[in-house]
Scaffold this motif. Structure first.
Motif, PDB file in Angstrom:
ATOM      1  N   ASN A   6      23.245 -53.585  61.100  1.00  0.00           N
ATOM      2  CA  ASN A   6      24.274 -52.800  60.419  1.00  0.00           C
ATOM      3  C   ASN A   6      23.861 -51.339  60.304  1.00  0.00           C
ATOM      4  O   ASN A   6      24.694 -50.440  60.414  1.00  0.00           O
ATOM      5  CB  ASN A   6      24.587 -53.382  59.045  1.00  0.00           C
ATOM      6  CG  ASN A   6      25.361 -54.678  59.129  1.00  0.00           C
ATOM      7  OD1 ASN A   6      25.825 -55.074  60.190  1.00  0.00           O
ATOM      8  ND2 ASN A   6      25.496 -55.361  58.009  1.00  0.00           N
ATOM      9  N   SER A   9      24.607 -49.791  63.535  1.00  0.00           N
ATOM     10  CA  SER A   9      26.054 -49.533  63.647  1.00  0.00           C
ATOM     11  C   SER A   9      26.464 -48.328  62.813  1.00  0.00           C
ATOM     12  O   SER A   9      27.291 -47.519  63.251  1.00  0.00           O
ATOM     13  CB  SER A   9      26.845 -50.767  63.214  1.00  0.00           C
ATOM     14  OG  SER A   9      26.658 -51.818  64.124  1.00  0.00           O
ATOM     15  N   GLY A  47      24.132 -55.663  68.550  1.00  0.00           N
ATOM     16  CA  GLY A  47      24.448 -57.083  68.703  1.00  0.00           C
ATOM     17  C   GLY A  47      23.234 -57.911  69.083  1.00  0.00           C
ATOM     18  O   GLY A  47      23.023 -59.016  68.565  1.00  0.00           O
ATOM     19  N   ARG A  51      21.560 -60.888  66.717  1.00  0.00           N
ATOM     20  CA  ARG A  51      21.339 -62.274  67.151  1.00  0.00           C
ATOM     21  C   ARG A  51      19.859 -62.626  67.123  1.00  0.00           C
ATOM     22  O   ARG A  51      19.477 -63.698  66.686  1.00  0.00           O
ATOM     23  CB  ARG A  51      21.920 -62.480  68.556  1.00  0.00           C
ATOM     24  CG  ARG A  51      23.439 -62.518  68.570  1.00  0.00           C
ATOM     25  CD  ARG A  51      23.996 -62.821  69.954  1.00  0.00           C
ATOM     26  NE  ARG A  51      23.629 -61.826  70.947  1.00  0.00           N
ATOM     27  CZ  ARG A  51      24.253 -60.654  71.121  1.00  0.00           C
ATOM     28  NH1 ARG A  51      25.281 -60.342  70.348  1.00  0.00           N
ATOM     29  NH2 ARG A  51      23.870 -59.812  72.055  1.00  0.00           N
ATOM     30  N   VAL A  56      23.346 -61.700  61.892  1.00  0.00           N
ATOM     31  CA  VAL A  56      24.758 -61.560  62.201  1.00  0.00           C
ATOM     32  C   VAL A  56      25.521 -61.610  60.880  1.00  0.00           C
ATOM     33  O   VAL A  56      25.260 -62.466  60.042  1.00  0.00           O
ATOM     34  CB  VAL A  56      25.232 -62.684  63.146  1.00  0.00           C
ATOM     35  CG1 VAL A  56      26.730 -62.623  63.356  1.00  0.00           C
ATOM     36  CG2 VAL A  56      24.495 -62.596  64.482  1.00  0.00           C
ATOM     37  N   SER A  57      26.420 -60.653  60.682  1.00  0.00           N
ATOM     38  CA  SER A  57      27.189 -60.611  59.435  1.00  0.00           C
ATOM     39  C   SER A  57      28.637 -60.252  59.741  1.00  0.00           C
ATOM     40  O   SER A  57      28.939 -59.683  60.794  1.00  0.00           O
ATOM     41  CB  SER A  57      26.597 -59.567  58.476  1.00  0.00           C
ATOM     42  OG  SER A  57      26.780 -58.256  58.988  1.00  0.00           O
ATOM     43  N   ARG A  58      29.502 -60.573  58.811  1.00  0.00           N
ATOM     44  CA  ARG A  58      30.919 -60.222  58.976  1.00  0.00           C
ATOM     45  C   ARG A  58      31.077 -58.703  59.034  1.00  0.00           C
ATOM     46  O   ARG A  58      31.869 -58.195  59.815  1.00  0.00           O
ATOM     47  CB  ARG A  58      31.753 -60.828  57.825  1.00  0.00           C
ATOM     48  CG  ARG A  58      33.229 -60.556  57.948  1.00  0.00           C
ATOM     49  CD  ARG A  58      33.814 -61.222  59.189  1.00  0.00           C
ATOM     50  NE  ARG A  58      35.221 -60.890  59.315  1.00  0.00           N
ATOM     51  CZ  ARG A  58      35.831 -60.708  60.465  1.00  0.00           C
ATOM     52  NH1 ARG A  58      35.188 -60.851  61.604  1.00  0.00           N
ATOM     53  NH2 ARG A  58      37.108 -60.397  60.508  1.00  0.00           N
ATOM     54  N   GLU A  61      30.215 -57.621  62.425  1.00  0.00           N
ATOM     55  CA  GLU A  61      31.263 -57.991  63.369  1.00  0.00           C
ATOM     56  C   GLU A  61      32.447 -57.041  63.298  1.00  0.00           C
ATOM     57  O   GLU A  61      33.193 -56.907  64.265  1.00  0.00           O
ATOM     58  CB  GLU A  61      31.730 -59.423  63.096  1.00  0.00           C
ATOM     59  CG  GLU A  61      30.702 -60.464  63.474  1.00  0.00           C
ATOM     60  CD  GLU A  61      31.101 -61.873  63.053  1.00  0.00           C
ATOM     61  OE1 GLU A  61      32.055 -62.034  62.245  1.00  0.00           O
ATOM     62  OE2 GLU A  61      30.444 -62.827  63.508  1.00  0.00           O
ATOM     63  N   LEU A  62      32.631 -56.384  62.158  1.00  0.00           N
ATOM     64  CA  LEU A  62      33.704 -55.391  62.016  1.00  0.00           C
ATOM     65  C   LEU A  62      33.224 -53.992  62.404  1.00  0.00           C
ATOM     66  O   LEU A  62      33.969 -53.222  63.001  1.00  0.00           O
ATOM     67  CB  LEU A  62      34.234 -55.386  60.589  1.00  0.00           C
ATOM     68  CG  LEU A  62      34.947 -56.657  60.142  1.00  0.00           C
ATOM     69  CD1 LEU A  62      35.274 -56.598  58.655  1.00  0.00           C
ATOM     70  CD2 LEU A  62      36.207 -56.889  60.956  1.00  0.00           C
ATOM     71  N   ASP A  64      30.837 -53.036  64.560  1.00  0.00           N
ATOM     72  CA  ASP A  64      30.577 -52.826  65.981  1.00  0.00           C
ATOM     73  C   ASP A  64      31.840 -52.443  66.756  1.00  0.00           C
ATOM     74  O   ASP A  64      31.868 -51.401  67.417  1.00  0.00           O
ATOM     75  CB  ASP A  64      29.895 -54.063  66.578  1.00  0.00           C
ATOM     76  CG  ASP A  64      29.532 -53.850  68.029  1.00  0.00           C
ATOM     77  OD1 ASP A  64      28.910 -52.822  68.350  1.00  0.00           O
ATOM     78  OD2 ASP A  64      29.893 -54.713  68.863  1.00  0.00           O
ATOM     79  N   PRO A 116      38.841 -62.790  67.415  1.00  0.00           N
ATOM     80  CA  PRO A 116      37.448 -62.536  67.798  1.00  0.00           C
ATOM     81  C   PRO A 116      37.376 -61.709  69.074  1.00  0.00           C
ATOM     82  O   PRO A 116      38.246 -61.811  69.944  1.00  0.00           O
ATOM     83  CB  PRO A 116      36.861 -63.933  68.001  1.00  0.00           C
ATOM     84  CG  PRO A 116      38.005 -64.875  68.021  1.00  0.00           C
ATOM     85  CD  PRO A 116      39.189 -64.199  67.422  1.00  0.00           C
ATOM     86  N   LYS A 122      34.656 -56.750  75.653  1.00  0.00           N
ATOM     87  CA  LYS A 122      33.306 -56.177  75.599  1.00  0.00           C
ATOM     88  C   LYS A 122      32.944 -55.532  76.932  1.00  0.00           C
ATOM     89  O   LYS A 122      32.361 -54.446  76.962  1.00  0.00           O
ATOM     90  CB  LYS A 122      32.281 -57.261  75.266  1.00  0.00           C
ATOM     91  CG  LYS A 122      32.311 -57.724  73.842  1.00  0.00           C
ATOM     92  CD  LYS A 122      31.218 -58.749  73.601  1.00  0.00           C
ATOM     93  CE  LYS A 122      31.242 -59.202  72.153  1.00  0.00           C
ATOM     94  NZ  LYS A 122      30.059 -59.975  71.801  1.00  0.00           N
TER      95      LYS A 122
END
Length: 186
Positions: A6, A9, A47, A51, A56-58, A61-62, A64, A116, A122
């Motif tokens: 994060n 990001s 990413g 991994r 990995v977090s919500r 995921e937003l 990135d 998703p 990507k």
């Protein structure tokens, strides 16, 4: 929330205004090129680190895809203003973003979040984030203009096609979710 991916990001997000300033303010193209290239490369890094470290977090995921979109939009705005890319190319990419934004609004009305991220999206983003520094290199370094311009435009057009293909895929996903929601509401 304060995980290494994060933080990467967040750093990517901070690079967006720096890139725009360097590109449009002092026309420091080489520095802007470095910021853009680092921003594009760290798209993969955050990413991978998430991994690898199982972080990995919500939020990640937003963050990135948000950073990806902001880099793409900022680059298009700056490149269009500087006439590095024609406005028609920018309009083609922005039209896809507007279409997906509209589908996201409809999905939210039915209680769904964004679909998703798909590998095609990507891949398209990766190709565009490789094309943009190459196009800036072609504009900034006259001795590299021919080769970098050909490579950059080849990547840019391929990225545009894949970006739209991914957009169609996302629309199909959204339509399926909406159909399911409508059936369940009956």
């Amino acid at each position: 929330m304060l995980t290494i991916p994060n933080l990467i990001s967040f750093a990517r997000l901070l690079g967006v205004p720096l890139f725009l300033y360097l590109l449009l303010g002092p026309h420091a193209d080489v520095a802007a090129l470095v910021v853009l290239a680092v921003g594009g490369t760290t798209d993969w890094v955050d990413g991978y680190v998430a991994r690898r470290l199982r972080q990995v977090s919500r939020l990640g995921e937003l963050l990135d895809p948000t950073a990806d979109r902001l880099y793409i939009l900022a680059t298009l705005a700056g490149f269009t203003a500087r006439e590095i890319v024609p406005w028609e190319f920018t309009a083609a990419l922005l039209a896809r973003e507007l279409l997906l934004f509209g589908s996201l609004l409809v999905l939210r009305r039915y209680g769904y979040g964004p679909p998703p991220v798909h590998y095609l999206g990507k891949t398209a983003t990766f190709i565009l984030l490789a094309a943009f520094p190459t196009l800036l290199l072609a504009d900034a370094v006259p001795s590299a203009a021919t080769a970098a311009g050909a490579i950059g435009w080849g990547l840019a057009w391929w990225g545009l096609v894949l970006y739209w293909a991914a957009g169609v895929f996302y629309l199909i996903q959204a339509a399926r979710l909406i159909r399911t929601a409508r059936r369940e509401a009956r």
